[in-house]
Design a protein around this motif. Structure first.
Motif, PDB file in Angstrom:
ATOM      1  N   GLU A 191      46.508  31.733  -1.777  1.00 18.07           N
ATOM      2  CA  GLU A 191      46.183  32.878  -0.930  1.00 18.07           C
ATOM      3  C   GLU A 191      47.408  33.395  -0.191  1.00 18.07           C
ATOM      4  OE1 GLU A 191      42.936  31.422   1.421  1.00 18.07           O
ATOM      5  OE2 GLU A 191      41.438  31.951  -0.118  1.00 18.07           O
ATOM      6  N   LYS A 216      44.013  35.303  -5.558  1.00 18.87           N
ATOM      7  CA  LYS A 216      42.665  34.890  -5.190  1.00 18.87           C
ATOM      8  C   LYS A 216      42.413  33.465  -5.671  1.00 18.87           C
ATOM      9  CE  LYS A 216      37.798  36.207  -5.512  1.00 18.87           C
ATOM     10  NZ  LYS A 216      36.817  37.186  -6.042  1.00 18.87           N
ATOM     11  N   THR A 266      42.289  30.437 -10.352  1.00 16.22           N
ATOM     12  CA  THR A 266      42.932  31.653  -9.868  1.00 16.22           C
ATOM     13  C   THR A 266      43.117  32.599 -11.039  1.00 16.22           C
ATOM     14  OG1 THR A 266      44.773  32.527  -8.552  1.00 16.22           O
ATOM     15  CG2 THR A 266      45.318  30.872 -10.200  1.00 16.22           C
TER      16      THR A 266
END
Length: 307
Positions: free
Chosen positions: A59, A64, A77
């Protein structure tokens, strides 16, 4: 020894590696398949970082982080449209033949020791340098699917490994490993406790191999096939594979399933409605065969090949 692979230089993958500060290794199928020149579909990473730290670093880098299996240490991710699974090093605390309770670790050797086959426990550093903690390279070169450590112990941790043994042998093995086969035969009853969906998933992949007939014959001899699909007969499989090769047809797992026969594959392998319809057509043609041209005209080439 280093991997030589285009995927190592993918910008999206390099962004993930950079986000983790280089504290990661590529592991499993991406390393195995690159070494034998087979296609690479998924790229998995293993890390000594704890899952929470993996999330924090991703992050912080603007990526993400999705906790797809965070209780078992896995975070997913997506970078430049491609998904990557990142799993913290683990060691098993307790297993019951279907699932494991794990503790996280910083020890790559402990992470390797809990995996199934030596060829699946090959790691590579971010620069592609190979790490082989359990002797997977010689086994991969020999196309030997061998359990890590004592085969019975590996199987008792997860009885799905019995089916994976035959599936990986079909795809990557040259001969059946005798110790592995004996362990699968001795513990075949463990298959009865597996979810039908998991059995069906493995059978699809097994039957989709270029030539699964030797592995399926060994599976039958070990008493495993009868537990997955009672009444299945592996004898017609090799002739069907030969016909596929002679006609240039791609491997067709459903046609091969039709050739095997067996009781109630729809429920035992959790087939979809569409698969059930196709399978029923194929089995009718096998029982009351039309001339091949007529069968292909009436039901399509896929169904006709299953005859």
């Amino acid at each position: 020894m280093r991997l030589a692979a285009d995927w190592l230089a993918r910008p999206g993958l390099r962004a993930v590696v950079a986000a983790l500060g280089g504290a990661c290794h590529f592991v499993g199928g991406c390393v195995r398949n690159t070494l034998i020149g087979a296609p690479v579909s998924d790229i998995d990473l293993a890390t000594p970082l704890l899952p929470g730290e993996v999330v924090r670093r991703l992050e912080a880098a603007g990526l993400k982080a999705v906790p797809t299996g965070i209780e078992h240490g896995t975070v997913t991710t997506v970078s430049t449209g491609v998904g990557y699974e990142i799993t913290s090093f683990r060691a098993d605390i307790e297993t019951d033949g279907r699932r494991a309770r794990v503790r996280f670790s910083t020890d790559l050797a402990a992470d390797a020791a809990r995996r199934d086959f030596t060829m699946n426990a090959l790691y590579a550093d971010p620069d592609g340098t190979i790490i082989d903690p359990v002797g997977g390279l010689p086994d991969l070169k020999a196309r030997r699917v061998r359990f890590i450590g004592e085969p019975q112990a590996r199987i008792r941790e997860d009885y799905l490994r019995i089916l994976r043994f035959f599936r990986f042998t079909a795809w990557y093995g040259s001969d059946i490993d005798a110790d592995g086969l004996a362990a699968c035969a001795g513990l075949a009853a463990g298959v009865d406790g597996l979810a039908r969906e998991r059995i069906g998933h493995e059978m699809r992949k097994l039957l989709a191999a270029p030539d699964p007939s030797p592995a399926v014959a060994a599976m039958a001899a070990a008493g495993v096939l009868a537990r997955c699909l009672p009444g299945a007969d592996p004898a017609p499989l090799a002739p069907l594979v030969h016909v596929e090769g002679a006609t240039g047809a791609a491997p067709d797992w459903l046609a091969r399933l039709a050739a095997l026969g067996g009781e109630d594959p729809e429920a035992r392998l959790r087939l979809s409605r569409a698969e059930v319809r196709e399978l029923e057509t194929m089995r009718r043609l096998i029982a009351e065969p039309l001339p091949p041209a007529a069968a292909a005209h009436a039901h399509g080439a896929r169904a006709a090949r299953a005859m």
